[in-house]
Design an enzyme around this catalytic site. Structure first.
Site, PDB file in Angstrom:
ATOM      1  N   CYS A 406     114.646  26.760  40.060  1.00 15.25           N
ATOM      2  CA  CYS A 406     115.336  27.986  39.650  1.00 15.25           C
ATOM      3  C   CYS A 406     115.091  29.139  40.631  1.00 15.25           C
ATOM      4  O   CYS A 406     115.622  29.101  41.728  1.00 15.25           O
ATOM      5  CB  CYS A 406     114.998  28.335  38.202  1.00 15.25           C
ATOM      6  SG  CYS A 406     116.409  29.132  37.400  1.00 15.25           S
ATOM      7  N   HIS A 491     116.443  23.357  35.063  1.00 11.71           N
ATOM      8  CA  HIS A 491     115.040  23.207  34.655  1.00 11.71           C
ATOM      9  C   HIS A 491     114.736  21.772  34.240  1.00 11.71           C
ATOM     10  O   HIS A 491     114.931  21.414  33.073  1.00 11.71           O
ATOM     11  CB  HIS A 491     114.721  24.185  33.513  1.00 11.71           C
ATOM     12  CG  HIS A 491     114.533  25.584  33.986  1.00 11.71           C
ATOM     13  ND1 HIS A 491     113.295  26.113  34.285  1.00 11.71           N
ATOM     14  CD2 HIS A 491     115.431  26.551  34.253  1.00 11.71           C
ATOM     15  CE1 HIS A 491     113.446  27.355  34.708  1.00 11.71           C
ATOM     16  NE2 HIS A 491     114.734  27.646  34.693  1.00 11.71           N
ATOM     17  N   GLU A 493     112.044  20.382  33.637  1.00  6.78           N
ATOM     18  CA  GLU A 493     110.901  20.252  32.724  1.00  6.78           C
ATOM     19  C   GLU A 493     111.292  20.388  31.265  1.00  6.78           C
ATOM     20  O   GLU A 493     110.463  20.203  30.379  1.00  6.78           O
ATOM     21  CB  GLU A 493     109.851  21.315  33.071  1.00  6.78           C
ATOM     22  CG  GLU A 493     110.126  22.716  32.537  1.00  6.78           C
ATOM     23  CD  GLU A 493     111.226  23.484  33.263  1.00  6.78           C
ATOM     24  OE1 GLU A 493     111.778  22.948  34.231  1.00  6.78           O
ATOM     25  OE2 GLU A 493     111.537  24.621  32.856  1.00  6.78           O
TER      26      GLU A 493
END
Ligand SMILES: NC(=O)CC[C@H](N)C(=O)O
Length: 521
Positions: A406, A491, A493
């Site tokens: 990001c 993202h 994660e």
């Protein structure tokens, strides 16, 4: 208590106060996730922003100790249609309203968030203010907002001031991991390695201790339980706002404030603009054709993260990935521009050992930790203002494998000569389709960004586009043509959101493995 959301355009939404009373100014953005509100509230990438949730019911599983993405609520304000009055979840500690109030964060509920979202989609991201002071002139507030320059130094506000270490996470059945004998157990605990001066420059920082001294340090929780209030009994399920009417359609009364319909600035605010007037059915009027966003992926992602929090499906570090065959975990230095906890956790679960450093740490100091790789975190605001970080990253390119997420992706691109620009209203939600151009595989991703890399700017750089968003074709990932450097805009994660893209942490491990192999030979 009544509250109003005032936009820089002069448009005013009335609703009920949620959380703290007072006034907050920020950039109004919307998130389409159906769940994950706690992760959104505590994600430092939202610093300076007021988040409007498009999903109409927010707060129904309360706030718990495990889902925080940083040590505090980071949003400037929170905007929801309906805040659940009777949340229920076995991990819940308090409700949304209590959490916001304890953090001093101003919110508003009871307005038509989908209509607000359509406004933002039309106009682009808008500056806004939430206020419980309805005695003031709200049109005047709107004009002040229009002239307001939001703060730029957001990364400095959210980056860690201390260098700290995190151990690899081990499966619950295995013995607890230790960091160089420090006794740090698995989970989100850290060994505080050294204190920095706290200023934004690297120069004032004392020479930090290295691995050899980690064992002497005490351990503290990375994110102490938010809003801990000894002695205050939490009564989940009991409304903390007795007397506040929850009847649909009570919001949107005109004229409470100082003449909201009177404009002194033609073109900005002419007609009374009061949204959410009740219809005969009691439902607020929603513009025709508005789509209810799909967010199932988000709820699946949140469930996965809760499961892992409970320790029942935590992934064991893969010795093939998290460490080389000799067994030494990969050591990653994390440049913290405002990192989300789940990114740290994802890397710990891959078996990496982490050293998290302030964003202003010099390249020399970062390399002095002798890392296997360098990670560039997410973070708030415009990437172009993080000039010190960009310069440091430029020096680090070619020295170690680098992975950015990001803001980290945007900074890596800027460091290598590419450009970024502000999107009209950004991507925030858990259902953004992204194609990996190399494998042609499509994953559903979690996203939270208002800026993007300009694809056409990459021609003169050593970078190539590796991922694209299938909704609007924006650049979602790049890699260096020769060096082991890559980054993604989304993202991987998750937390909240789908975990389809966790494989990218394996790619980072592969690059670190290759570097170790080259240096061993
Ligand atoms: N999640 C992030 O890192 C956001 C990056 C940047 N602040 C943006 O809005 O584009």
């Amino acid at each position: 208590m009544r509250a109003a959301l005032v936009l820089e355009t002069g448009q005013i939404f009335f609703g009920e106060a949620l959380g703290s009373s007072g006034e907050a100014w920020g950039e109004v953005v919307f998130n389409t996730g159906m769940t994950g509100y706690q992760e959104i509230l505590t994600d430092p990438s939202y610093a300076g922003q007021m988040v409007c949730m498009t999903y109409p019911l927010v707060g129904n599983y309360g706030i718990n100790a495990g889902d925080n993405q940083s040590e505090k609520i980071q949003v400037q304000g929170f905007i929801v249609k309906e805040a659940a009055l009777n949340p229920s979840h076995w991990q819940m500690e308090k409700n949304l309203s209590r959490a916001l109030a304890q953090a001093g964060v101003v919110g508003i509920k009871g307005l038509d968030t989908r209509f607000l979202t359509r406004l933002i989609r039309e106009h682009g991201t808008l500056k806004g203010a939430i206020s419980t002071d309805l005695a003031q002139s709200l049109p005047v507030l709107a004009r002040r907002l229009k002239a307001w320059e939001p703060p730029q130094d957001l990364v400095a506000q959210v980056s860690t001031q201390k260098i700290f270490s995190l151990p690899p996470l081990v499966p619950p059945s295995a013995p607890a991991a230790t960091v160089e004998g420090s006794g740090v157990s698995s989970g989100l605990t850290v060994a505080v390695e050294s204190e920095t001066s706290g200023d934004s420059g690297a120069s004032g920082r004392s020479t930090v201790s290295r691995e050899s001294t980690v064992s002497e340090e005490s351990t503290v929780s990375v994110w102490p339980r938010l809003f801990e209030e000894p002695g205050v009994s939490e009564e989940p399920g009991v409304s903390e706002e007795p007397g506040v009417s929850e009847e649909p359609g009570v919001f949107g009364e005109p004229g409470v404030s100082g003449e909201p319909g009177v404009s002194e600035e033609p073109g900005v605010y002419r007609e009374p603009k009061v949204f959410g007037e009740p219809t005969a059915s009691g439902e607020s009027a929603l513009p025709q054709g508005s789509k209810v966003p799909s967010g199932l992926e988000s709820s699946l992602g949140a469930m996965a993260s809760l499961g892992s929090e409970a320790g029942d499906d935590r992934k064991a570090p893969d010795p093939e990935l998290g460490a080389d065959p000799g067994g030494e975990p990969f050591h990653v230095v994390v440049m913290d521009f405002g990192i989300k906890g789940n990114i740290l956790r994802a890397m710990q679960e891959k078996g990496f050992r982490l050293t998290v450093v302030p964003y202003s740490t010099s390249a020399e100091e970062i390399l002095s930790f002798a890392p296997d790789g360098i990670f560039l975190s997410n973070g708030p605001g415009d990437p172009k203002v993080v000039t010190q970080g960009i310069a440091t990253i430029r020096q680090l390119c070619g020295q170690r494998p680098i992975f950015g997420i990001c803001l980290g992706h945007q900074l890596l691109t800027l460091a290598l000569g590419g450009d970024t620009y502000k999107l009209k209203f950004g991507h925030r939600g858990g259902n953004q389709p992204v194609q990996d151009l190399l494998s042609e595989k499509v994953t559903i991703t979690s996203q939270n960004h208002g800026y993007a890399v300009a694809g056409e700017s990459l021609g003169s750089t050593p970078l190539q586009v590796t991922h694209r968003n299938l909704n609007d074709q924006t650049v979602e990932g790049v890699r260096h043509r020769e060096l082991p450097l890559f980054s993604v805009q989304f993202h991987p994660e998750a937390g909240p959101g789908p975990s389809d893209s966790l494989y990218l942490f394996d790619k980072f491990a592969e690059l670190m493995q290759q570097r170790r192999a080259q240096h061993a030979s």
